[in-house]
Motif scaffolding. Sequence first.
Motif, short mmCIF file in Angstrom:
data_model
loop_
_atom_site.label_atom_id
_atom_site.label_comp_id
_atom_site.label_asym_id
_atom_site.label_seq_id
_atom_site.Cartn_x
_atom_site.Cartn_y
_atom_site.Cartn_z
N ASP A 127 0.81 -1.22 0.00
CA ASP A 127 0.00 0.00 0.00
C ASP A 127 0.84 1.27 0.00
O ASP A 127 0.56 2.21 -0.75
CB ASP A 127 -0.94 0.00 1.21
CG ASP A 127 -2.06 -1.03 1.06
OD1 ASP A 127 -2.32 -1.43 -0.09
OD2 ASP A 127 -2.64 -1.43 2.08
N ASN A 132 0.93 3.80 -3.11
CA ASN A 132 0.56 5.21 -2.91
C ASN A 132 1.64 6.13 -3.44
O ASN A 132 1.35 7.19 -4.02
CB ASN A 132 0.34 5.49 -1.41
CG ASN A 132 -0.94 4.86 -0.90
OD1 ASN A 132 -1.84 4.58 -1.67
ND2 ASN A 132 -1.02 4.64 0.40
N ARG A 171 -4.03 -9.97 1.64
CA ARG A 171 -3.97 -8.53 1.84
C ARG A 171 -3.99 -8.17 3.32
O ARG A 171 -3.34 -7.21 3.74
CB ARG A 171 -5.14 -7.85 1.11
CG ARG A 171 -5.06 -7.97 -0.41
CD ARG A 171 -6.14 -7.14 -1.07
NE ARG A 171 -5.94 -5.73 -0.85
CZ ARG A 171 -5.13 -4.96 -1.58
NH1 ARG A 171 -4.41 -5.50 -2.56
NH2 ARG A 171 -5.03 -3.67 -1.34
N LEU A 227 -1.10 -6.08 5.28
CA LEU A 227 -1.44 -4.90 6.09
C LEU A 227 -0.91 -5.04 7.50
O LEU A 227 -0.35 -4.10 8.08
CB LEU A 227 -2.96 -4.70 6.09
CG LEU A 227 -3.49 -3.52 6.90
CD1 LEU A 227 -2.93 -2.21 6.34
CD2 LEU A 227 -5.01 -3.49 6.88
#
Length: 482
Positions: free
Chosen positions: A279, A283, A461, A465
Amino acid sequence: MFKFDLRSLSTDKTPCFHTNSCFPILPHPRSRRHRSLHCPAMAEHDLTARLAPHLDRHLVFPLLEFLQERGLYPEEEVLAAKLRLLGGTNMVDYAMAIHRSLHGTGEAPGDMAARRAEVVDRLVALQTGPVLPLYAFLRDPQLVQLLRPDKQYNVNMLQERFQIGPDQIEALYDDAKFQFECGSYSDAAAYLYHYRVLSTNSERSVRALWGMLASGILNRNWDAALEELNRLKEIIDSKNFSSPLNQLQNRIWLMHWSLFIFFNHENGRNGIIDLFFQDRYLNAIQTNAHHLLRYLAIAVVVNKRRRNMLKDLIKVIQQEQRSYKDPVTEFLECLYVNYDFDGAQQKLMECEQVILNDPFLGKRIEIGNSVTVPLRDEFFENARLFIFETYCRIHRCIDISILAEKLNMRYSEAELWIMNLVKGLKLDAKIDSVSRTLIMRVNRGDVHEEIIESLKNLNTRTYMLAQSIVEPAQASQTAHGD
């Protein structure tokens, strides 16, 4: 004439141990001069000007060598770019040779000769400088065994027993920088390794790690470079930066440098997907490195084991279509978003030139008397499979001649390719040679299997995370413990 400008990276922000200066690199593909010499379409999707500001200047040389070999730009423009690039290094002999080639003269300018004399004097001084006792210590295996993981102990021990002080250790870093700028990447890597073992200067140690990564890449030591890349990632993800913007920039640098590794290491195609889809790194791509989507898209397409990431990739491509697009991303968008098979076919044809003219994708391998580009071949094989699967998903009876046109293949080639594909994938389909059609039998998917597959993706996922939260916390606790 308009030129690409590679923006400078200021000294305090540069990841390695020297500054990337601003230098115009290549003419715009659509400039009048460029059109008169070379085909503008070949360089239309060249990303060199976007990649170079995020690279150490030494890492730009392989890109320019590739462009020169492919003839994407006029020869004199590439030579001029190399010459400007060399201005911030100690590779004076190389610069003098390029100057002679560029200007057709037998002698180099006087300032280059003077600069060469300075570099030679410094090299001689290294043999008799203040770091000499430290070099003698490091060359003795028995003495090296006296070192411990405790850096402060090492500093005190070297001072008390061998009269080697912190200044000499820091001078080792300066010598490594000098060797690196001379193009002696193996020596630089060795010096930087010893420096990191001995130094208590945390900021310089991180810069030294960037230098080791660059040296590993330029030495084509992909295993060592991958280790340094992973170490840097841990530091970037756990370090307290002065601002989130600095941390973002470090992640962008890391992803750009990683391209050299991931498109040469045997497990690189998995590595780039694992890194770029995290992530925080995704980003960063969407914030200030949209062009990296090309390399992520290529990696997903050619990696059959990571097809589960295709939906996520398409979603990102849709989100960033206003910021970045090229034939690779447009091919996937045509196929999976618009179901435009004619458009997908056209973009697939354009993808060939994109791959062939990209320094990271267009690697050539000689097999016997022929030359092949493995990544291009794999991309086209999988892209045609994507077209076939998508077309079959919305048609039950398919005219093979039409499908051959969509795949940009002759009828006989398409028929053989489809036949092998049906057998290899054990598809519930048959070829009717009389009507020259492919008949697909409809199979209802098992709802339970679909739910299980969705849960697997969700579990993956969730794990990623959790790791992104736990790893920095553990690193912080370790740092406080030390």
